[in-house]
Scaffold this motif. Structure first.
Motif, PDB file in Angstrom:
ATOM      1  N   ARG A  96       0.828  -1.209   0.000  1.00 56.12           N
ATOM      2  CA  ARG A  96       0.000   0.000   0.000  1.00 56.12           C
ATOM      3  C   ARG A  96       0.860   1.256   0.000  1.00 56.12           C
ATOM      4  O   ARG A  96       0.554   2.246  -0.683  1.00 56.12           O
ATOM      5  N   SER A  97       1.942   1.218   0.764  1.00 54.71           N
ATOM      6  CA  SER A  97       2.796   2.403   0.872  1.00 54.71           C
ATOM      7  C   SER A  97       3.585   2.655  -0.410  1.00 54.71           C
ATOM      8  O   SER A  97       3.727   3.804  -0.844  1.00 54.71           O
ATOM      9  N   VAL A  98       4.101   1.588  -1.041  1.00 53.29           N
ATOM     10  CA  VAL A  98       4.838   1.798  -2.284  1.00 53.29           C
ATOM     11  C   VAL A  98       3.904   2.276  -3.383  1.00 53.29           C
ATOM     12  O   VAL A  98       4.298   3.059  -4.268  1.00 53.29           O
ATOM     13  N   ALA A  99       2.639   1.846  -3.343  1.00 53.36           N
ATOM     14  CA  ALA A  99       1.677   2.324  -4.336  1.00 53.36           C
ATOM     15  C   ALA A  99       1.491   3.831  -4.227  1.00 53.36           C
ATOM     16  O   ALA A  99       1.416   4.536  -5.250  1.00 53.36           O
ATOM     17  N   ALA A 100       1.421   4.337  -3.008  1.00 52.27           N
ATOM     18  CA  ALA A 100       1.302   5.780  -2.824  1.00 52.27           C
ATOM     19  C   ALA A 100       2.539   6.500  -3.362  1.00 52.27           C
ATOM     20  O   ALA A 100       2.438   7.558  -4.013  1.00 52.27           O
ATOM     21  N   ALA A 101       3.725   5.927  -3.127  1.00 47.61           N
ATOM     22  CA  ALA A 101       4.966   6.537  -3.613  1.00 47.61           C
ATOM     23  C   ALA A 101       5.016   6.535  -5.135  1.00 47.61           C
ATOM     24  O   ALA A 101       5.419   7.528  -5.762  1.00 47.61           O
ATOM     25  N   VAL A 102       4.602   5.445  -5.765  1.00 45.48           N
ATOM     26  CA  VAL A 102       4.609   5.363  -7.226  1.00 45.48           C
ATOM     27  C   VAL A 102       3.584   6.336  -7.818  1.00 45.48           C
ATOM     28  O   VAL A 102       3.874   7.017  -8.818  1.00 45.48           O
ATOM     29  N   ASP A 103       2.414   6.410  -7.226  1.00 42.33           N
ATOM     30  CA  ASP A 103       1.391   7.336  -7.715  1.00 42.33           C
ATOM     31  C   ASP A 103       1.888   8.770  -7.647  1.00 42.33           C
ATOM     32  O   ASP A 103       1.679   9.560  -8.580  1.00 42.33           O
ATOM     33  N   ARG A 104       2.568   9.123  -6.560  1.00 40.80           N
ATOM     34  CA  ARG A 104       3.122  10.478  -6.431  1.00 40.80           C
ATOM     35  C   ARG A 104       4.209  10.712  -7.481  1.00 40.80           C
ATOM     36  O   ARG A 104       4.307  11.805  -8.061  1.00 40.80           O
ATOM     37  N   TYR A 105       5.025   9.707  -7.724  1.00 42.31           N
ATOM     38  CA  TYR A 105       6.081   9.818  -8.737  1.00 42.31           C
ATOM     39  C   TYR A 105       5.486  10.033 -10.132  1.00 42.31           C
ATOM     40  O   TYR A 105       6.017  10.826 -10.927  1.00 42.31           O
ATOM     41  N   LEU A 106       4.377   9.383 -10.423  1.00 43.17           N
ATOM     42  CA  LEU A 106       3.778   9.467 -11.753  1.00 43.17           C
ATOM     43  C   LEU A 106       2.948  10.725 -11.963  1.00 43.17           C
ATOM     44  O   LEU A 106       2.860  11.230 -13.082  1.00 43.17           O
ATOM     45  N   THR A 107       2.315  11.205 -10.910  1.00 42.23           N
ATOM     46  CA  THR A 107       1.343  12.297 -11.075  1.00 42.23           C
ATOM     47  C   THR A 107       1.702  13.561 -10.309  1.00 42.23           C
ATOM     48  O   THR A 107       1.050  14.597 -10.501  1.00 42.23           O
ATOM     49  N   GLY A 108       2.696  13.494  -9.430  1.00 37.35           N
ATOM     50  CA  GLY A 108       3.064  14.655  -8.638  1.00 37.35           C
ATOM     51  C   GLY A 108       2.320  14.775  -7.325  1.00 37.35           C
ATOM     52  O   GLY A 108       2.655  15.617  -6.492  1.00 37.35           O
ATOM     53  N   ARG A 109       1.316  13.958  -7.114  1.00 40.19           N
ATOM     54  CA  ARG A 109       0.562  13.962  -5.855  1.00 40.19           C
ATOM     55  C   ARG A 109      -0.134  12.608  -5.726  1.00 40.19           C
ATOM     56  O   ARG A 109      -0.169  11.829  -6.681  1.00 40.19           O
ATOM     57  N   THR A 110      -0.706  12.367  -4.558  1.00 36.58           N
ATOM     58  CA  THR A 110      -1.418  11.102  -4.372  1.00 36.58           C
ATOM     59  C   THR A 110      -2.470  11.223  -3.281  1.00 36.58           C
ATOM     60  O   THR A 110      -2.292  11.981  -2.327  1.00 36.58           O
ATOM     61  N   GLY A 111      -3.543  10.491  -3.457  1.00 33.49           N
ATOM     62  CA  GLY A 111      -4.551  10.368  -2.412  1.00 33.49           C
ATOM     63  C   GLY A 111      -4.538   8.996  -1.787  1.00 33.49           C
ATOM     64  O   GLY A 111      -5.387   8.682  -0.938  1.00 33.49           O
ATOM     65  N   LEU A 112      -3.562   8.167  -2.184  1.00 39.40           N
ATOM     66  CA  LEU A 112      -3.480   6.820  -1.636  1.00 39.40           C
ATOM     67  C   LEU A 112      -2.830   6.842  -0.250  1.00 39.40           C
ATOM     68  O   LEU A 112      -1.903   7.612  -0.005  1.00 39.40           O
ATOM     69  N   PRO A 113      -3.292   5.984   0.649  1.00 40.50           N
ATOM     70  CA  PRO A 113      -2.701   5.947   1.998  1.00 40.50           C
ATOM     71  C   PRO A 113      -1.339   5.282   1.985  1.00 40.50           C
ATOM     72  O   PRO A 113      -1.064   4.385   1.177  1.00 40.50           O
ATOM     73  N   ALA A 114      -0.475   5.708   2.893  1.00 40.11           N
ATOM     74  CA  ALA A 114       0.844   5.107   3.071  1.00 40.11           C
ATOM     75  C   ALA A 114       1.001   4.794   4.556  1.00 40.11           C
ATOM     76  O   ALA A 114       1.484   5.627   5.327  1.00 40.11           O
ATOM     77  N   PRO A 115       0.601   3.603   4.995  1.00 44.43           N
ATOM     78  CA  PRO A 115       0.585   3.308   6.427  1.00 44.43           C
ATOM     79  C   PRO A 115       1.948   3.233   7.082  1.00 44.43           C
ATOM     80  O   PRO A 115       2.051   3.421   8.299  1.00 44.43           O
ATOM     81  N   ILE A 116       3.008   2.932   6.314  1.00 40.25           N
ATOM     82  CA  ILE A 116       4.341   2.815   6.911  1.00 40.25           C
ATOM     83  C   ILE A 116       5.368   3.501   6.041  1.00 40.25           C
ATOM     84  O   ILE A 116       5.154   3.742   4.857  1.00 40.25           O
ATOM     85  N   ALA A 117       6.503   3.810   6.651  1.00 43.72           N
ATOM     86  CA  ALA A 117       7.689   4.289   5.932  1.00 43.72           C
ATOM     87  C   ALA A 117       8.653   3.120   5.759  1.00 43.72           C
ATOM     88  O   ALA A 117       8.564   2.118   6.471  1.00 43.72           O
ATOM     89  N   PRO A 118       9.593   3.229   4.824  1.00 40.37           N
ATOM     90  CA  PRO A 118      10.508   2.107   4.577  1.00 40.37           C
ATOM     91  C   PRO A 118      11.297   1.655   5.796  1.00 40.37           C
ATOM     92  O   PRO A 118      11.655   0.479   5.907  1.00 40.37           O
ATOM     93  N   ASP A 119      11.596   2.567   6.718  1.00 39.40           N
ATOM     94  CA  ASP A 119      12.417   2.194   7.866  1.00 39.40           C
ATOM     95  C   ASP A 119      11.606   1.906   9.123  1.00 39.40           C
ATOM     96  O   ASP A 119      12.162   1.695  10.192  1.00 39.40           O
ATOM     97  N   ASP A 120      10.274   1.866   9.035  1.00 42.89           N
ATOM     98  CA  ASP A 120       9.457   1.508  10.194  1.00 42.89           C
ATOM     99  C   ASP A 120       9.685   0.042  10.560  1.00 42.89           C
ATOM    100  O   ASP A 120       9.832  -0.812   9.676  1.00 42.89           O
ATOM    101  N   ARG A 121       9.664  -0.240  11.840  1.00 41.91           N
ATOM    102  CA  ARG A 121       9.851  -1.600  12.329  1.00 41.91           C
ATOM    103  C   ARG A 121       8.887  -1.871  13.482  1.00 41.91           C
ATOM    104  O   ARG A 121       8.411  -0.949  14.122  1.00 41.91           O
ATOM    105  N   PRO A 122       8.600  -3.146  13.761  1.00 39.36           N
ATOM    106  CA  PRO A 122       7.734  -3.463  14.899  1.00 39.36           C
ATOM    107  C   PRO A 122       8.343  -2.973  16.197  1.00 39.36           C
ATOM    108  O   PRO A 122       9.578  -2.878  16.344  1.00 39.36           O
ATOM    109  N   ALA A 123       7.484  -2.686  17.167  1.00 42.36           N
ATOM    110  CA  ALA A 123       7.957  -2.240  18.472  1.00 42.36           C
ATOM    111  C   ALA A 123       8.695  -3.369  19.192  1.00 42.36           C
ATOM    112  O   ALA A 123       8.224  -4.501  19.239  1.00 42.36           O
ATOM    113  N   THR A 124       9.863  -3.070  19.693  1.00 46.63           N
ATOM    114  CA  THR A 124      10.641  -4.024  20.486  1.00 46.63           C
ATOM    115  C   THR A 124      11.205  -3.319  21.692  1.00 46.63           C
ATOM    116  O   THR A 124      11.149  -2.085  21.810  1.00 46.63           O
ATOM    117  N   VAL A 125      11.741  -4.094  22.606  1.00 51.40           N
ATOM    118  CA  VAL A 125      12.337  -3.517  23.816  1.00 51.40           C
ATOM    119  C   VAL A 125      13.838  -3.375  23.600  1.00 51.40           C
ATOM    120  O   VAL A 125      14.485  -4.307  23.154  1.00 51.40           O
TER     121      VAL A 125
END
Length: 497
Positions: A468-497
């Protein structure tokens, strides 16, 4: 909230499984058909309306869990399906396959059994199909841009569906003969029947997504040809380079990778061949690796009629409850969990020398020995110290009879062969994962990467979030903007201690 005291008056009740003796005789889903719907409403009512729903943050998709719990409790299945699909393209997949970190993050789980979020999710997904709420959603107009998605696992499919629905022409390339990636050939039928996958693929075809199975990008068609033909390319090829076990005797026949064994079994279920050429029928099987893939091998071997099955886990036996110091709430804890496959193997007594669920913990493989024909016949192991898995415990060596050994040790990254990644294509890091920037873009202009190929081996829910997130990035790359959701960033990781 339908019942503000539901979490106080209603106990946790999960979707019941079919009796072991019944379900190991077929490849159908392990759960009792029709038994979830009568209990799921009161279970959804256990949601506390806690104010700060940590289940949102525990789920990389940001699923609107309290909202659809409330809607299910009120018997509003259409609205519940809308809220569920607002954040998740394939809830029938995650509801069956995800280990549910959302339940670990449930506020109720601080001092009570968590809400059965995963069961509620799969109930909504199934009701959406049965009641006609999951029809295709083709775009109103086409953008004129073309996107190639390489790989048809959950990340690639999620990216393709999002980009198709926003108006781009999307073609998905898959090197296997059928679409679905590991959803097709890596997940056993008893965990998710393939009609679940085929139904969703039918929806995507009706929306306009095109599929090209049996095409290996890098060999049948070059990456350069894709870049010339399409306005953007998404690499979602997964992490398919499996880890090896470098011990004496590895060269013996009868020692195979889990992802050689499981696809063969799935193909047999699909009717391609019967039985599987790697069938465990009548054989003494040892599985090296204690994760979910190993459990999938366990359930498969039991159904194939193995003479015995033992699963080795190098980690110590986990505690039955969360360690509040080492893994405090809301971290997804490493606790003892009994999968359907372990329940089956335990009840059937498939591994007399192992624990009650066919697992041997703190077990490290020393070597394999075979017969005069070069076939494996035994696995030699030793118990290791819980705090130092490289240090064997004196006097603990064992020998297990083994006619078939399955290596389920995980994966390191995408397949480097074929010229799809690496010089002169998208750069990879020292782990072999595709390098990308904050916009999911690789070092080659117009080429993006998503899923395990760039993140490393992860969960299905993270793969869908990546798609879902890469789709938003590709849509922005192709059109200059996007309305698609991007739930995570490439460097997001699960919560750990």
């Amino acid at each position: 909230m339908g019942d503000p005291k539901g979490f106080l008056t209603t106990t946790r009740q999960e979707w019941p499984r079919r009796p072991v003796a019944e379900r190991v005789g077929d490849w159908d889903e392990v759960y009792v058909p029709g038994a979830l719907l009568p209990i799921v409403g009161p279970q959804a009512d256990r949601c506390m309306d806690c104010g700060i729903p940590f289940c949102h943050d525990a789920c990389p998709l940001g699923n609107l869990i309290p909202e659809w719990n409330d809607l299910v409790a009120r018997d509003d299945w259409r609205a519940a399906a809308d809220r569920l699909h607002a954040t998740n393209n394939f809830p029938e997949f995650t509801g069956r396959l995800c280990p549910a970190p959302c339940e670990s993050g449930c506020v109720l789980a601080i001092n009570q059994p968590a809400v059965t979020i995963k069961n509620v999710e799969v109930a909504i997904a199934d009701q959406a199909w049965e009641r006609g709420f999951a029809g295709p959603r083709p775009p109103e107009r086409l953008s004129g841009r073309r996107v190639a998605v390489v790989g048809s696992g959950p990340a690639g499919l999620a990216a393709a569906q999002q980009l198709t629905r926003t108006g781009h022409t999307v073609v998905v390339y898959e090197r296997e003969d059928r679409i679905g990636g590991l959803l097709r050939y890596g997940i056993p039928e008893f965990k998710m029947t393939k009609d679940q996958l085929d139904r969703r693929l039918g929806q995507m075809r009706a929306e306009g997504t095109k599929f090209r199975p049996g095409v290996t990008v890098g060999i049948d068609v070059t990456r350069a040809e894709l870049e010339a033909r399409y306005d953007a390319v998404v690499l979602a090829v997964g992490a398919t380079s499996w880890r090896e076990l470098d011990v004496p005797g590895r060269e013996l026949s009868g020692i195979v990778q889990a992802m050689e064994y499981l696809p063969a079994a799935n193909r047999a279920c699909d009717g391609d061949r019967a039985p599987s050429p790697l069938s465990a029928a009548g054989r003494h099987v040892v599985i090296v690796g204690g994760g979910d893939t190993g459990a999938d091998c366990l359930g498969t071997a039991v159904r194939e009629g193995a003479a015995s099955v033992t699963q080795l886990d190098i980690h110590p036996l986990p505690e039955s409850e969360r360690d509040e110091v080492a893994e405090p709430w809301p971290v997804h804890p490493k606790i003892y969990r009994m999968s359907a496959a372990h329940e089956e193997a335990g009840e059937l007594g498939s591994a007399p020398v192992a624990h009650a669920d066919a697992r041997l913990f703190s077990a490290s493989t020393l070597r394999f020995t075979g017969d005069a024909q070069g076939r494996v016949r035994a696995l030699h192991l030793v118990e290791v110290e819980p705090q130092d898995r490289r240090r064997p415990r004196t006097g603990t060596e064992q020998v297990l009879r083994a006619d078939l050994v399955l290596l389920a040790l995980g994966f390191t990254g995408p397949d480097p062969s074929g010229g799809l990644i690496g010089h002169p294509g998208p750069a990879v890091d020292r782990r072999g994962l595709v390098v990308r920037d904050a916009d999911f873009a690789t070092t080659v202009p117009g080429v993006f990467a998503a899923g395990d190929a760039a993140r490393g081996q992860s969960l299905i829910v993270w793969a869908i979030a990546e798609g879902r997130s890469v789709a938003a990035a590709v849509d922005r790359y192709l059109t200059g903007r996007t309305g698609l959701p991007a739930p995570i960033a490439p460097d997001d990781r699960p919560a750990t201690v």
